[in-house]
Design an enzyme around this catalytic site. Structure first.
Site, PDB file in Angstrom:
ATOM      1  N   HIS A 234       3.193 -27.537  29.926  1.00 55.07           N
ATOM      2  CA  HIS A 234       4.639 -27.468  30.283  1.00 55.07           C
ATOM      3  C   HIS A 234       5.072 -28.919  30.731  1.00 55.07           C
ATOM      4  O   HIS A 234       4.704 -29.385  31.504  1.00 55.07           O
ATOM      5  CB  HIS A 234       5.054 -26.363  31.156  1.00 55.07           C
ATOM      6  CG  HIS A 234       6.518 -26.244  31.213  1.00 55.07           C
ATOM      7  ND1 HIS A 234       7.184 -25.692  29.863  1.00 55.07           N
ATOM      8  CD2 HIS A 234       7.555 -26.607  31.977  1.00 55.07           C
ATOM      9  CE1 HIS A 234       8.380 -25.274  30.164  1.00 55.07           C
ATOM     10  NE2 HIS A 234       8.862 -26.087  31.499  1.00 55.07           N
TER      11      HIS A 234
ATOM     12  N   GLY B 271       2.490 -31.156  16.907  1.00 54.86           N
ATOM     13  CA  GLY B 271       0.924 -31.057  16.988  1.00 54.86           C
ATOM     14  C   GLY B 271       0.673 -32.216  17.774  1.00 54.86           C
ATOM     15  O   GLY B 271      -0.945 -32.566  17.319  1.00 54.86           O
TER      16      GLY B 271
ATOM     17  N   GLU C  35       1.183 -35.911  28.690  1.00 53.31           N
ATOM     18  CA  GLU C  35       0.354 -34.738  28.306  1.00 53.31           C
ATOM     19  C   GLU C  35      -0.848 -35.304  27.332  1.00 53.31           C
ATOM     20  O   GLU C  35      -1.764 -34.591  27.653  1.00 53.31           O
ATOM     21  CB  GLU C  35       1.403 -34.061  27.506  1.00 53.31           C
ATOM     22  CG  GLU C  35       2.502 -33.413  27.930  1.00 53.31           C
ATOM     23  CD  GLU C  35       3.289 -32.547  27.222  1.00 53.31           C
ATOM     24  OE1 GLU C  35       2.878 -31.749  26.401  1.00 53.31           O
ATOM     25  OE2 GLU C  35       4.713 -32.278  27.336  1.00 53.31           O
TER      26      GLU C  35
HETATM   27  C1  GAR Z   1       5.039 -30.424  24.453  1.00 51.90           C
HETATM   28  O1  GAR Z   1       5.884 -31.236  25.223  1.00 51.90           O
HETATM   29  C2  GAR Z   1       4.603 -29.154  25.359  1.00 51.90           C
HETATM   30  O2  GAR Z   1       4.582 -29.428  26.857  1.00 51.90           O
HETATM   31  C3  GAR Z   1       6.011 -28.281  24.825  1.00 51.90           C
HETATM   32  O3  GAR Z   1       5.970 -28.363  23.649  1.00 51.90           O
HETATM   33  C4  GAR Z   1       5.749 -29.835  23.370  1.00 51.90           C
HETATM   34  C5  GAR Z   1       4.897 -29.804  22.042  1.00 51.90           C
HETATM   35  O4  GAR Z   1       4.631 -30.946  21.498  1.00 51.90           O
HETATM   36  N1  GAR Z   1       5.479 -26.972  25.408  1.00 51.90           N
HETATM   37  C6  GAR Z   1       6.447 -26.206  26.026  1.00 51.90           C
HETATM   38  O5  GAR Z   1       7.615 -26.453  26.322  1.00 51.90           O
HETATM   39  C7  GAR Z   1       6.051 -24.839  26.559  1.00 51.90           C
HETATM   40  N2  GAR Z   1       7.047 -24.185  27.304  1.00 51.90           N
HETATM   41  P1  GAR Z   1       3.623 -31.289  20.328  1.00 51.90           P
HETATM   42  O6  GAR Z   1       3.747 -30.145  19.338  1.00 51.90           O
HETATM   43  O7  GAR Z   1       3.947 -32.576  19.944  1.00 51.90           O
HETATM   44  O8  GAR Z   1       2.241 -31.110  20.908  1.00 51.90           O
END
Ligand code: GAR
Length: 186
Positions: free
Chosen positions: A103, A12, A173
């Protein structure tokens, strides 16, 4: 008021970054987080912020009546932040150009089913890629294939290993996702 529904099933950190970015904004509300993991970090975050949580299983998620339970929250945007299930076509059609995803790679490379988290960064490092980064894109009925809204790149060689790459991609991100969301709201 713009309503944003978040779909998230990981730690999250993106959800936290987004909530932080919009914390003083009276025109933006986050009424609901949808998750498919009962122990997802986002559940605690939702509770801290008084946001409703909807825990879904595959049956609920893939049934068209799921739209009704989202419609209650009148979403202007659905933001996937670490949500790994493929979005069913009926949802894509119900909210055209209103579902976005982030992503941790430069799509179309290193996307698709099974390409998430550490798998992405290890593949990038093993293939000796010069660059990696983030992609923010519209969601369509195929994994990681919708229109690209933003990409940001970083050089891979600066980092020691996949873990370091992952850390720096995630930081990127956190900087960019909220800004893209904000642009889409106006
Ligand atoms: C993030 O790095 C996002 O880009 C990835 O999951 C992670 C979630 O991190 N999503 C994918 O790989 C979608 N294909 P978070 O829960 O710490 O935000």
């Amino acid at each position: 008021m713009k309503n944003i529904i978040l779909f998230a099933s990981g730690g999250g950190s993106n959800v936290s970054a987004i909530l932080h970015y919009f914390k003083d904004r009276k025109d933006v509300s986050f009424p609901l987080i949808v998750t498919n993991k009962s122990r997802a970090g986002v559940i605690d975050i939702a509770q801290e912020h008084n946001i409703d949580v909807m825990l879904v299983d595959k049956l609920v998620f893939t049934s068209p009546v799921f739209i009704d339970s989202l419609d209650v929250y009148k979403p202007d945007l659905i933001v996937l932040a670490g949500f790994l299930w493929k979005i069913p076509t009926f949802l894509v059609e119900a909210y055209p150009r209103k579902i976005i995803n982030i992503h941790p790679a430069l799509l179309p490379n290193y996307g698709g089913k099974g390409m998430y988290g550490h798998f992405v960064h290890e593949a990038v490092v093993n293939n000796k890629e010069k660059e990696t980064g983030i992609t923010i894109h519209m969601v369509n009925e195929n994994y990681d294939e919708g229109t690209i809204l933003l990409q940001k790149k970083i050089p891979v060689s600066e980092f020691e290993d996949a873990t370091e790459v992952a850390k720096n991609v995630l930081a990127l991100e956190h900087i960019w996702y909220s800004q893209v969301i904000d642009n889409l709201l106006t």
